[in-house]
Write an enzyme that holds these catalytic residues in place. Structure first.
Site, PDB file in Angstrom:
ATOM      1  N   GLY A  93       0.570  -1.398  -0.388  1.00 21.48           N
ATOM      2  CA  GLY A  93      -0.182   0.050   0.004  1.00 21.48           C
ATOM      3  C   GLY A  93       1.182   1.316   0.353  1.00 21.48           C
ATOM      4  O   GLY A  93       2.099   1.427  -0.605  1.00 21.48           O
ATOM      5  N   ASP A 112       1.208   9.673  17.730  1.00 15.11           N
ATOM      6  CA  ASP A 112       1.054   8.761  16.825  1.00 15.11           C
ATOM      7  C   ASP A 112      -0.328   9.359  16.728  1.00 15.11           C
ATOM      8  O   ASP A 112      -1.741   9.381  15.907  1.00 15.11           O
ATOM      9  CB  ASP A 112       1.340   8.383  16.069  1.00 15.11           C
ATOM     10  CG  ASP A 112       0.853   8.374  14.640  1.00 15.11           C
ATOM     11  OD1 ASP A 112       1.394   8.633  13.486  1.00 15.11           O
ATOM     12  OD2 ASP A 112       0.422   7.077  14.388  1.00 15.11           O
ATOM     13  N   ASP A 144      -2.711  -1.642  10.872  1.00 14.20           N
ATOM     14  CA  ASP A 144      -2.927  -1.865  12.333  1.00 14.20           C
ATOM     15  C   ASP A 144      -4.003  -3.345  12.381  1.00 14.20           C
ATOM     16  O   ASP A 144      -3.754  -4.005  13.301  1.00 14.20           O
ATOM     17  CB  ASP A 144      -3.285  -1.533  13.546  1.00 14.20           C
ATOM     18  CG  ASP A 144      -2.181  -0.133  12.936  1.00 14.20           C
ATOM     19  OD1 ASP A 144      -0.552  -0.768  12.815  1.00 14.20           O
ATOM     20  OD2 ASP A 144      -2.140   1.343  13.342  1.00 14.20           O
ATOM     21  N   GLU A 155     -13.835  29.218   1.919  1.00 14.61           N
ATOM     22  CA  GLU A 155     -12.805  29.958   3.465  1.00 14.61           C
ATOM     23  C   GLU A 155     -12.653  28.657   4.243  1.00 14.61           C
ATOM     24  O   GLU A 155     -10.975  28.433   5.328  1.00 14.61           O
ATOM     25  CB  GLU A 155     -14.150  30.472   3.985  1.00 14.61           C
ATOM     26  CG  GLU A 155     -13.897  32.255   3.370  1.00 14.61           C
ATOM     27  CD  GLU A 155     -13.149  32.736   3.595  1.00 14.61           C
ATOM     28  OE1 GLU A 155     -12.467  32.919   4.577  1.00 14.61           O
ATOM     29  OE2 GLU A 155     -13.066  33.566   2.083  1.00 14.61           O
ATOM     30  N   HIS A 195       4.710   1.244  12.009  1.00 12.51           N
ATOM     31  CA  HIS A 195       3.841   1.668  12.893  1.00 12.51           C
ATOM     32  C   HIS A 195       3.669   0.974  14.993  1.00 12.51           C
ATOM     33  O   HIS A 195       4.357  -0.173  14.722  1.00 12.51           O
ATOM     34  CB  HIS A 195       2.559   2.172  12.667  1.00 12.51           C
ATOM     35  CG  HIS A 195       1.880   2.550  14.034  1.00 12.51           C
ATOM     36  ND1 HIS A 195       1.742   3.663  14.779  1.00 12.51           N
ATOM     37  CD2 HIS A 195       0.091   2.520  13.738  1.00 12.51           C
ATOM     38  CE1 HIS A 195       0.713   3.776  15.310  1.00 12.51           C
ATOM     39  NE2 HIS A 195      -0.256   3.489  15.118  1.00 12.51           N
ATOM     40  N   SER A 205      -4.570 -10.472  -4.887  1.00 12.49           N
ATOM     41  CA  SER A 205      -4.198  -8.868  -4.713  1.00 12.49           C
ATOM     42  C   SER A 205      -4.320  -7.522  -5.548  1.00 12.49           C
ATOM     43  O   SER A 205      -3.652  -7.939  -6.771  1.00 12.49           O
ATOM     44  CB  SER A 205      -2.921  -8.703  -3.175  1.00 12.49           C
ATOM     45  OG  SER A 205      -2.602  -7.458  -3.759  1.00 12.49           O
ATOM     46  N   GLN A 241      -2.884  -7.106  11.553  1.00 19.45           N
ATOM     47  CA  GLN A 241      -1.608  -7.563  11.361  1.00 19.45           C
ATOM     48  C   GLN A 241      -0.824  -8.407  12.649  1.00 19.45           C
ATOM     49  O   GLN A 241      -0.683  -9.798  12.528  1.00 19.45           O
ATOM     50  CB  GLN A 241      -0.475  -6.159  12.199  1.00 19.45           C
ATOM     51  CG  GLN A 241      -0.323  -5.425  11.737  1.00 19.45           C
ATOM     52  CD  GLN A 241       0.999  -4.248  12.220  1.00 19.45           C
ATOM     53  OE1 GLN A 241       1.188  -4.194  13.072  1.00 19.45           O
ATOM     54  NE2 GLN A 241       1.069  -3.037  11.200  1.00 19.45           N
ATOM     55  N   GLU A 294      -8.940  27.156   1.022  1.00 15.64           N
ATOM     56  CA  GLU A 294      -7.834  27.764   1.987  1.00 15.64           C
ATOM     57  C   GLU A 294      -6.884  27.290   3.211  1.00 15.64           C
ATOM     58  O   GLU A 294      -5.777  27.974   3.265  1.00 15.64           O
ATOM     59  CB  GLU A 294      -8.024  28.751   2.691  1.00 15.64           C
ATOM     60  CG  GLU A 294      -9.127  30.237   1.251  1.00 15.64           C
ATOM     61  CD  GLU A 294      -9.566  31.245   1.898  1.00 15.64           C
ATOM     62  OE1 GLU A 294      -8.353  31.770   2.699  1.00 15.64           O
ATOM     63  OE2 GLU A 294     -10.096  32.282   0.940  1.00 15.64           O
TER      64      GLU A 294
END
Length: 337
Positions: free
Chosen positions: A26, A191, A83, A227, A108, A51, A86, A231
């Site tokens: 990824g 994180d 995550d 706005e 991570h 995949s 895993q 921006e």
């Protein structure tokens, strides 16, 4: 004093003498694999059969095998799947194929910090985490620079874990910009906190609330969009370039005065108290448990929130306005890496 490592601190030869498997292709996976390949490292990518990323990896000249075959072949395994996947990937595919002296790497700290992955004591466990999205890690490597990274050692079975991690960081370009030493806990907790209170949750919620405030007061959707969302990039770029002082220097005096008198009314002591509460939930593992339970249930809340935000008026008008600005090269959730 925080330790920062650079090119001179890494031995590129260490990772060149190892067989590296990147599990996942990824955002981060494609950058790590392609950068390592360009650095002359022996690397394969582990992907499940069928995949949609298999063709992309093969087109990049990288050998693609199943995650099981990748783990069997490699002695350095970098886990770069989301995550929530895993835990099962490690238990079913990686753990049975680990050998003494192997190295297990992460970008991570989530799974290790919160106990979803518990490697045996005879393997090195380290983290090499670029502080930027994968496309930037790849682009800056190709351009000759790099993205700053973090390095952490959870388990040093061989006595060479840090040297190996720095060598890996060298291979993906991290040592060009600087590699900061940290811990799995500090990386995972900060994180998650940053994502929730500023980078995603905070800004996301502020944009929608500000948009609703303007449109409910009768201002056109298009003006409100420009706005409070369009921006925003201009301000973020100024913050990135020189911090808060540079941003305040660069905007008008009127905007700076509005900053100092109105900002504290938006982010109040109560807001900070909620931030502390969120940090506590992260540190205790409550957020991690809730997130994994959400996945076990099929992510109903996440899917409902995705649908809701896709149909929010700020997104509806935004898609229309961005279509009139093709130079933006608009991205959508369906886009590949």
């Amino acid at each position: 004093m925080t330790t920062v490592y650079y090119e001179k601190d890494a031995d590129p030869g260490l990772i060149h003498r190892r067989k590296v498997a990147i599990i996942g292709f990824g955002s981060q996976g494609h950058a790590h694999a392609m950068n390592l390949k360009d650095s002359g490292v022996d690397v394969v990518v582990g992907l499940r059969e069928g995949s949609r990323r298999e063709g992309t990896a093969a087109a990049a000249g990288i050998k693609v095998v199943t995650p099981a075959d990748a783990a069997e072949w490699a002695d350095v395994i970098m886990v770069l799947v989301p995550d929530q996947y895993q835990q099962s990937l490690y238990a079913e595919t990686i753990a049975p194929r680990l050998n003494s002296g192997d190295a297990l790497l992460f970008a991570h700290g989530f799974s290790v910090r919160f106990g979803y992955v518990n490697p045996p004591p005879d393997v090195d466990v380290a983290m090499v985490a670029p502080k930027g999205p994968g496309h930037l890690v790849r682009r800056q490597f190709v351009e000759g620079s790099g993205v700053p990274s973090l390095v952490a050692i959870h388990q040093d079975a061989t006595g060479e874990a840090k040297k190996l991690a720095l060598s890996y960081a060298h291979g993906i370009g991290g040592t060009r910009a600087g590699v900061i030493e940290t811990t799995f806990s500090d990386e995972a907790e900060t994180d998650l906190f940053g994502e929730q209170v500023i980078l995603c949750g905070g800004i996301d919620s502020m944009i929608r609330a500000a948009f609703e405030t303007l449109t409910e007061a009768g201002y056109p959707d298009e003006m409100a969009y420009f706005e409070v969302l369009h921006e925003l990039k201009l301000i973020v770029d100024l913050l990135f370039e020189g911090g808060i002082s540079w941003m305040r220097h660069s905007v008008s005096d009127t905007a700076e005065y509005g900053d100092i008198v109105s900002g504290p009314r938006i982010v109040t002591a109560e807001t900070k108290a909620v931030m502390k509460e969120i940090l506590g939930e992260i540190q205790s593992g409550e957020f991690a448990r809730n997130w994994m339970a959400e996945n076990d249930a099929g992510t109903p809340n996440l899917l409902a929130a995705r649908a809701a935000v896709a149909n929010h008026p700020v997104e509806v008008v935004g898609r229309k306005l961005r279509a009139m600005m093709p130079f933006l090269n608009e991205k959508s959730p369906e886009d590949d890496i």
